[in-house]
Design a protein around this motif. Structure first.
Motif, PDB file in Angstrom:
ATOM      1  N   LEU A 211       0.863  -1.182   0.000  1.00  0.00           N
ATOM      2  CA  LEU A 211       0.000   0.000   0.000  1.00  0.00           C
ATOM      3  C   LEU A 211       0.897   1.229   0.000  1.00  0.00           C
ATOM      4  CD1 LEU A 211      -1.883  -2.270   1.122  1.00  0.00           C
ATOM      5  CD2 LEU A 211      -3.052  -0.499   2.346  1.00  0.00           C
ATOM      6  N   VAL A 212       0.890   1.981  -1.103  1.00  0.00           N
ATOM      7  CA  VAL A 212       1.745   3.156  -1.234  1.00  0.00           C
ATOM      8  C   VAL A 212       0.864   4.390  -1.208  1.00  0.00           C
ATOM      9  CG1 VAL A 212       3.414   4.338  -2.705  1.00  0.00           C
ATOM     10  CG2 VAL A 212       3.389   1.848  -2.624  1.00  0.00           C
ATOM     11  N   GLY A 213       1.056   5.218  -0.207  1.00  0.00           N
ATOM     12  CA  GLY A 213       0.290   6.456  -0.089  1.00  0.00           C
ATOM     13  C   GLY A 213       0.244   6.914   1.359  1.00  0.00           C
ATOM     14  N   LEU A 214       0.105   8.192   1.549  1.00  0.00           N
ATOM     15  CA  LEU A 214       0.074   8.762   2.890  1.00  0.00           C
ATOM     16  C   LEU A 214      -1.215   8.358   3.601  1.00  0.00           C
ATOM     17  CD1 LEU A 214       1.713  10.618   4.701  1.00  0.00           C
ATOM     18  CD2 LEU A 214       0.337  12.510   3.881  1.00  0.00           C
ATOM     19  N   GLY A 215      -1.085   7.741   4.753  1.00  0.00           N
ATOM     20  CA  GLY A 215      -2.241   7.322   5.533  1.00  0.00           C
ATOM     21  C   GLY A 215      -2.875   6.031   5.084  1.00  0.00           C
ATOM     22  N   TYR A 216      -2.294   5.347   4.110  1.00  0.00           N
ATOM     23  CA  TYR A 216      -2.836   4.071   3.655  1.00  0.00           C
ATOM     24  C   TYR A 216      -2.486   3.010   4.691  1.00  0.00           C
ATOM     25  CZ  TYR A 216      -3.776   5.846  -1.067  1.00  0.00           C
ATOM     26  OH  TYR A 216      -4.261   6.529  -2.148  1.00  0.00           O
ATOM     27  N   LYS A 217      -3.485   2.252   5.109  1.00  0.00           N
ATOM     28  CA  LYS A 217      -3.241   1.200   6.085  1.00  0.00           C
ATOM     29  C   LYS A 217      -4.245   0.077   5.900  1.00  0.00           C
ATOM     30  CE  LYS A 217      -5.654   3.974   9.506  1.00  0.00           C
ATOM     31  NZ  LYS A 217      -5.578   4.644  10.779  1.00  0.00           N
ATOM     32  N   ALA A 218      -3.930  -1.050   6.508  1.00  0.00           N
ATOM     33  CA  ALA A 218      -4.795  -2.232   6.398  1.00  0.00           C
ATOM     34  C   ALA A 218      -4.638  -3.075   7.649  1.00  0.00           C
ATOM     35  CB  ALA A 218      -4.423  -3.047   5.164  1.00  0.00           C
ATOM     36  N   ARG A 219      -5.653  -3.897   7.919  1.00  0.00           N
ATOM     37  CA  ARG A 219      -5.568  -4.887   8.984  1.00  0.00           C
ATOM     38  C   ARG A 219      -6.547  -6.011   8.681  1.00  0.00           C
ATOM     39  NH1 ARG A 219      -8.489  -3.025  14.505  1.00  0.00           N
ATOM     40  NH2 ARG A 219     -10.540  -2.727  13.611  1.00  0.00           N
ATOM     41  N   VAL A 220      -6.259  -7.173   9.251  1.00  0.00           N
ATOM     42  CA  VAL A 220      -7.106  -8.344   9.053  1.00  0.00           C
ATOM     43  C   VAL A 220      -7.690  -8.735  10.396  1.00  0.00           C
ATOM     44  CG1 VAL A 220      -7.174 -10.760   8.338  1.00  0.00           C
ATOM     45  CG2 VAL A 220      -5.704  -9.167   7.140  1.00  0.00           C
TER      46      VAL A 220
ATOM     47  N   GLU B 181       1.664  -6.807   7.311  1.00  0.00           N
ATOM     48  CA  GLU B 181       2.961  -6.521   7.911  1.00  0.00           C
ATOM     49  C   GLU B 181       3.146  -5.007   7.929  1.00  0.00           C
ATOM     50  OE1 GLU B 181       7.531  -6.866   6.373  1.00  0.00           O
ATOM     51  OE2 GLU B 181       6.190  -8.544   5.923  1.00  0.00           O
ATOM     52  N   VAL B 182       3.297  -4.453   9.136  1.00  0.00           N
ATOM     53  CA  VAL B 182       3.472  -3.006   9.279  1.00  0.00           C
ATOM     54  C   VAL B 182       4.798  -2.762   9.982  1.00  0.00           C
ATOM     55  CG1 VAL B 182       2.503  -0.895  10.220  1.00  0.00           C
ATOM     56  CG2 VAL B 182       0.981  -2.711   9.468  1.00  0.00           C
ATOM     57  N   ALA B 183       5.678  -1.999   9.346  1.00  0.00           N
ATOM     58  CA  ALA B 183       6.957  -1.635   9.940  1.00  0.00           C
ATOM     59  C   ALA B 183       7.077  -0.114   9.916  1.00  0.00           C
ATOM     60  CB  ALA B 183       8.109  -2.271   9.168  1.00  0.00           C
ATOM     61  N   LYS B 184       7.645   0.434  10.959  1.00  0.00           N
ATOM     62  CA  LYS B 184       7.766   1.886  11.069  1.00  0.00           C
ATOM     63  C   LYS B 184       8.633   2.429   9.935  1.00  0.00           C
ATOM     64  CE  LYS B 184       8.895   5.490  14.299  1.00  0.00           C
ATOM     65  NZ  LYS B 184       7.860   6.011  15.116  1.00  0.00           N
ATOM     66  N   GLY B 185       8.102   3.441   9.264  1.00  0.00           N
ATOM     67  CA  GLY B 185       8.833   4.069   8.169  1.00  0.00           C
ATOM     68  C   GLY B 185       8.724   3.350   6.837  1.00  0.00           C
ATOM     69  N   ARG B 186       7.936   2.282   6.772  1.00  0.00           N
ATOM     70  CA  ARG B 186       7.769   1.541   5.524  1.00  0.00           C
ATOM     71  C   ARG B 186       6.296   1.412   5.200  1.00  0.00           C
ATOM     72  NH1 ARG B 186      10.637  -3.833   5.614  1.00  0.00           N
ATOM     73  NH2 ARG B 186      10.009  -3.752   3.447  1.00  0.00           N
ATOM     74  N   ASN B 187       5.995   1.113   3.945  1.00  0.00           N
ATOM     75  CA  ASN B 187       4.611   0.938   3.513  1.00  0.00           C
ATOM     76  C   ASN B 187       4.052  -0.370   4.061  1.00  0.00           C
ATOM     77  OD1 ASN B 187       4.642   3.285   1.929  1.00  0.00           O
ATOM     78  ND2 ASN B 187       5.556   2.191   0.222  1.00  0.00           N
ATOM     79  N   PRO B 188       2.753  -0.405   4.410  1.00  0.00           N
ATOM     80  CA  PRO B 188       2.145  -1.668   4.852  1.00  0.00           C
ATOM     81  C   PRO B 188       2.125  -2.685   3.709  1.00  0.00           C
ATOM     82  CG  PRO B 188       0.691   0.198   5.289  1.00  0.00           C
ATOM     83  CD  PRO B 188       1.826   0.708   4.478  1.00  0.00           C
ATOM     84  N   ILE B 189       2.304  -3.952   4.066  1.00  0.00           N
ATOM     85  CA  ILE B 189       2.322  -5.028   3.085  1.00  0.00           C
ATOM     86  C   ILE B 189       1.263  -6.052   3.475  1.00  0.00           C
ATOM     87  CG2 ILE B 189       3.679  -6.877   2.055  1.00  0.00           C
ATOM     88  CD1 ILE B 189       6.156  -5.141   2.561  1.00  0.00           C
TER      89      ILE B 189
END
Length: 184
Positions: free
Chosen positions: A90-99, A127-135
């Motif tokens: 997910l590339v973009g400011l504020g883009y996030k996801a969860r399951v 997978e969420v890591a600080k400073g990286r895009n969510p995967i």
């Protein structure tokens, strides 16, 4: 002549391949069971720890199906032993996801949250890591279904060519366009 169709499929230890009376190939392994209808013109023969796919004639249609069914059986064998995995970024400011409870909750710049129900045989993790895009990782036994679910998630917000924002496959290159040029 189908070069793919003539290759034998190695059957790993713990995997069983059976043909049903209705021309359905059933592959059982440690990760589950998969089945696929096989055209009556195509036959599966077990020779030791290998499966050989044979065709009944040399018609063009049978030649095409020969390689197709060999690939489908090979994908099923790999699926019940190792499984398949696709990753989306997910590339973009504020883009996030969860399951949560097999429902993927995606925030990708719309005024609302997108809830995407994953099929029961597919598992998803984020997978969420600080400073990286969510995967988002999509995993399952069925190669076709994993690819279809990943493509459907990507279609919710395709990457746009100007800023590159959106949902893309991990490692996918997006062709970028130039924006407007300044006045002369």
């Amino acid at each position: 002549m189908s070069r793919i169709g003539n290759k034998a499929i190695k059957i790993p230890r713990g995997v069983a391949v059976d043909m049903d009376k209705d021309n359905v190939a059933i592959v059982k392994g440690p990760r589950g069971v998969l089945s696929q209808y096989i055209n009556p013109n195509i036959a599966l023969k077990t020779e030791g720890d290998e499966i050989v796919v044979k065709r009944s004639s040399n018609y063009k249609q049978d030649k095409a199906l020969h390689g197709l069914y060999r690939s489908l059986i090979q994908n099923m064998v790999v699926g019940v032993t190792q499984g398949y995995k696709k990753s989306l970024e997910l590339v973009g400011l504020g883009y996030k996801a969860r399951v949560q409870n097999n429902i993927l909750e995606i925030h990708v710049g719309y005024s609302h949250v997108i809830y995407f129900g994953l099929p029961p045989v597919i598992s998803g993790t984020v997978e969420v890591a600080k400073g990286r895009n969510p995967i988002i990782h999509i995993e399952g036994n069925d190669k076709q279904l994993v690819g279809q679910v990943a493509a459907k998630i990507r279609s919710l917000r395709k990457p746009e060519p100007y800023k590159g924002k959106g949902i893309r496959f991990l490692g996918e290159k997006v062709r970028r366009k130039l924006g407007k040029t300044a006045g002369k």
